[in-house]
Write a protein that holds these residues in place. Structure first.
Motif, mmCIF file in Angstrom:
data_model
loop_
_atom_site.group_PDB
_atom_site.id
_atom_site.type_symbol
_atom_site.label_atom_id
_atom_site.label_comp_id
_atom_site.label_asym_id
_atom_site.label_seq_id
_atom_site.Cartn_x
_atom_site.Cartn_y
_atom_site.Cartn_z
ATOM 1 N N ILE A 148 58.567 41.754 42.117
ATOM 2 C CA ILE A 148 58.616 40.325 42.469
ATOM 3 C C ILE A 148 60.048 39.904 42.766
ATOM 4 O O ILE A 148 60.309 39.179 43.740
ATOM 5 C CB ILE A 148 58.011 39.484 41.335
ATOM 6 N N VAL A 149 60.995 40.342 41.947
ATOM 7 C CA VAL A 149 62.388 39.959 42.153
ATOM 8 C C VAL A 149 62.911 40.527 43.475
ATOM 9 O O VAL A 149 63.593 39.827 44.236
ATOM 10 C CB VAL A 149 63.256 40.427 40.968
ATOM 11 N N ASP A 335 55.233 42.070 54.456
ATOM 12 C CA ASP A 335 56.368 41.641 53.637
ATOM 13 C C ASP A 335 56.171 41.908 52.149
ATOM 14 O O ASP A 335 57.020 41.536 51.330
ATOM 15 C CB ASP A 335 56.687 40.166 53.872
ATOM 16 N N ALA A 336 55.068 42.556 51.777
ATOM 17 C CA ALA A 336 54.901 42.957 50.379
ATOM 18 C C ALA A 336 55.961 43.991 50.029
ATOM 19 O O ALA A 336 56.453 44.722 50.896
ATOM 20 C CB ALA A 336 53.510 43.529 50.155
ATOM 21 N N VAL A 337 56.310 44.063 48.751
ATOM 22 C CA VAL A 337 57.252 45.078 48.285
ATOM 23 C C VAL A 337 56.483 46.157 47.540
ATOM 24 O O VAL A 337 55.715 45.868 46.619
ATOM 25 C CB VAL A 337 58.342 44.456 47.388
ATOM 26 N N GLY A 370 48.325 40.428 45.559
ATOM 27 C CA GLY A 370 47.950 39.021 45.693
ATOM 28 C C GLY A 370 48.519 38.180 44.566
ATOM 29 O O GLY A 370 49.044 37.078 44.787
ATOM 30 N N TYR A 371 48.417 38.702 43.344
ATOM 31 C CA TYR A 371 49.020 37.995 42.201
ATOM 32 C C TYR A 371 50.520 37.840 42.405
ATOM 33 O O TYR A 371 51.093 36.764 42.164
ATOM 34 C CB TYR A 371 48.746 38.764 40.900
ATOM 35 N N GLU A 372 51.211 38.913 42.841
ATOM 36 C CA GLU A 372 52.663 38.850 42.976
ATOM 37 C C GLU A 372 53.079 37.807 44.006
ATOM 38 O O GLU A 372 54.101 37.133 43.835
ATOM 39 C CB GLU A 372 53.216 40.230 43.343
ATOM 40 N N GLU A 373 52.305 37.661 45.073
ATOM 41 C CA GLU A 373 52.620 36.633 46.067
ATOM 42 C C GLU A 373 52.507 35.242 45.447
ATOM 43 O O GLU A 373 53.374 34.380 45.648
ATOM 44 C CB GLU A 373 51.691 36.768 47.273
ATOM 45 N N LEU A 374 51.455 35.018 44.672
ATOM 46 C CA LEU A 374 51.289 33.727 44.005
ATOM 47 C C LEU A 374 52.349 33.517 42.934
ATOM 48 O O LEU A 374 52.851 32.402 42.747
ATOM 49 C CB LEU A 374 49.894 33.636 43.389
ATOM 50 N N ALA A 375 52.719 34.582 42.225
ATOM 51 C CA ALA A 375 53.766 34.484 41.208
ATOM 52 C C ALA A 375 55.099 34.094 41.839
ATOM 53 O O ALA A 375 55.847 33.261 41.287
ATOM 54 C CB ALA A 375 53.904 35.816 40.467
ATOM 55 N N LYS A 389 47.189 29.377 39.141
ATOM 56 C CA LYS A 389 46.590 30.219 40.178
ATOM 57 C C LYS A 389 47.088 31.664 40.084
ATOM 58 O O LYS A 389 46.309 32.609 40.273
ATOM 59 C CB LYS A 389 46.886 29.635 41.559
ATOM 60 N N ALA A 390 48.376 31.842 39.801
ATOM 61 C CA ALA A 390 48.898 33.200 39.653
ATOM 62 C C ALA A 390 48.228 33.912 38.483
ATOM 63 O O ALA A 390 47.846 35.088 38.586
ATOM 64 C CB ALA A 390 50.412 33.154 39.455
ATOM 65 N N LEU A 391 48.058 33.210 37.363
ATOM 66 C CA LEU A 391 47.403 33.807 36.204
ATOM 67 C C LEU A 391 45.938 34.125 36.486
ATOM 68 O O LEU A 391 45.431 35.187 36.123
ATOM 69 C CB LEU A 391 47.514 32.871 34.999
#
Length: 421
Positions: A148-149, A335-337, A370-375, A389-391
């Motif tokens: 995420i970072v 653009d995902a990591v 998907g979670y990481e994008e919302l996070a 939403k992320a949780l």
């Protein structure tokens, strides 16, 4: 060559210093700046760092400072290894999710989201300071949650690569089991940070023969024990999952385990107190054996290798890093990591091609992406609804009632670090 380490007062740092000293031909550092707001820790760590350089005959100069702008000025590379909120915040991350029946862990699940929310704004501020003083500097992120970072850094246009020690740990362990030099072991390592699988173990390079089936047949018990998973899981998968996969594959059992023993944060905090006492001994001029229990094994070797490659000073041509997907895994956004083997040089990191993944892995990777994008959206823009939403999107949470309870607890425990709360 000048390197700066943000979070230089960490008890991890002597591991890094030891690697810089031993591998000085690979990464010839003229000046190393340790940056940290905790002056007391920085003095202890900086003193030991200088003694390690002196003992090993390293000619480089070590500087300590709490001034980020001054510390990163003219640096060729900046290594980020900070922990916003310290071990006290980690203790909370590992505790309150358990109250809701969910895994309490500092890099994944609800605790991992809390860490991301605290960390991303701070890292982006530091990166902007680096860009103002030296836009050509590389940023190497070892700060969790690394995926995420690193995505936050790349989306903001920074020259950044994420680094984790899981892959190099597997490489070293497999090399020992196979009785070959570590550099001969090439991993087909694929996934996201702390959500990866070794789908092949090749001897000799990317085109070498895959010895993973024989490795598991001959040493399956040792591999499973290291993962803290039953061997049956490894045998049925036929690949080696990261030990973080136990939070997914054995969630309920891990929750019960975590409820019955002291948190890892408490163990690390006690260990850090011992280490800092040791670092204050003017006779100590090497990293103490206790540091091996602190975590981050082989971190220094991975960091030296990556920095050397990015700065055009050699380094391994292929390394496992966190970098932009850009079509490598076609089921993810560009653009995902992702965390994969990549060709690394002065131009950055370019993922090697990945064979089509079994849906058993690609499905979970897509879910967590998907979670990481919302996070990341929650970390960048704040708001209780974004946190919820992320949780709700995280496979270790996934239920409305859990997401509601965890959102309340996350905000309550992190209010001092959340500008919007």
């Amino acid at each position: 060559m000048k390197l700066a380490v943000v979070g230089g007062g960490s008890t991890y740092t002597p591991e890094l210093i030891d690697g810089f000293a031993r591998l000085r031909d690979t990464l010839p550092i003229g000046e190393l700046v340790l940056i940290d707001p905790a002056a007391d820790r920085l003095d202890l760590v900086g003193g030991l760092a200088r003694r390690i350089f002196t003992k090993q005959g390293h000619p480089g100069r070590i500087v300590t400072t709490s001034d980020v702008d001054a510390g990163v000025a003219d640096a060729d590379a900046v290594l980020l290894q900070l922990r916003v909120g310290g071990q006290a915040a980690r203790q909370q991350d590992e505790t309150w999710p358990l109250e809701c029946g969910c895994v309490g862990q500092e890099t994944t699940g609800a605790g991992g989201l809390a860490k991301a929310l605290r960390t991303v704004p701070v890292v982006l501020d530091i990166a902007e300071r680096v860009r103002r003083t030296n836009p050509d500097a590389w940023i190497i992120d070892f700060t969790n949650p690394v995926g995420i970072v690193t995505r936050a850094l790349l989306q903001a246009g920074h020259k950044a690569v994420g680094l984790c020690n899981v892959a190099i740990g597997f490489q070293r362990k497999f090399a020992k089991l196979l009785d070959v030099a570590p550099g001969q072991v090439h991993l087909d390592h694929v996934g996201l940070n702390h959500l990866t699988w070794e789908t092949a173990v090749r001897v000799g390079g990317p085109d070498g023969a895959d010895v993973l089936p024989k490795l598991l047949a001959d040493h399956g018990d040792a591999v499973a024990e290291d993962l803290r998973m039953p061997r049956a899981i490894v045998d049925r998968l036929g690949v080696v999952p990261s030990y973080y996969l136990r939070y997914y594959y054995q969630h309920d059992a891990v929750v019960e385990e975590l409820r019955t023993k002291p948190s890892r944060a408490a163990e690390v905090a006690a260990m850090e107190r011992q280490l800092l006492d040791m670092y204050g001994d003017p006779a100590l001029d090497e990293k103490p054996a206790l540091l091996a229990k602190r975590g981050g094994a082989y971190y220094s070797e991975a960091a030296v290798d990556l920095a050397a490659s990015l700065l055009g000073n050699g380094g391994s041509p292929y390394q496992v890093v966190n970098t932009v997907n850009n079509g490598t895994l076609p089921f993810l956004p560009d653009d995902a990591v992702i965390e994969v083997q990549a060709a690394v040089d002065g131009a950055g990191a370019r993922p090697l091609p990945v064979e089509r993944l079994d849906p058993l892995y690609s499905g979970l990777i897509a879910h967590v992406t998907g979670y990481e994008e919302l996070a990341l959206q929650a970390a960048l823009h704040g708001g209780r609804d974004r946190v919820f939403k992320a949780l709700l999107a995280h496979p270790l949470v996934g239920q409305y009632a859990y997401a509601e309870q965890l959102t309340d607890r996350l905000v309550a425990h992190n209010r001092e670090h959340l500008a919007w709360a």
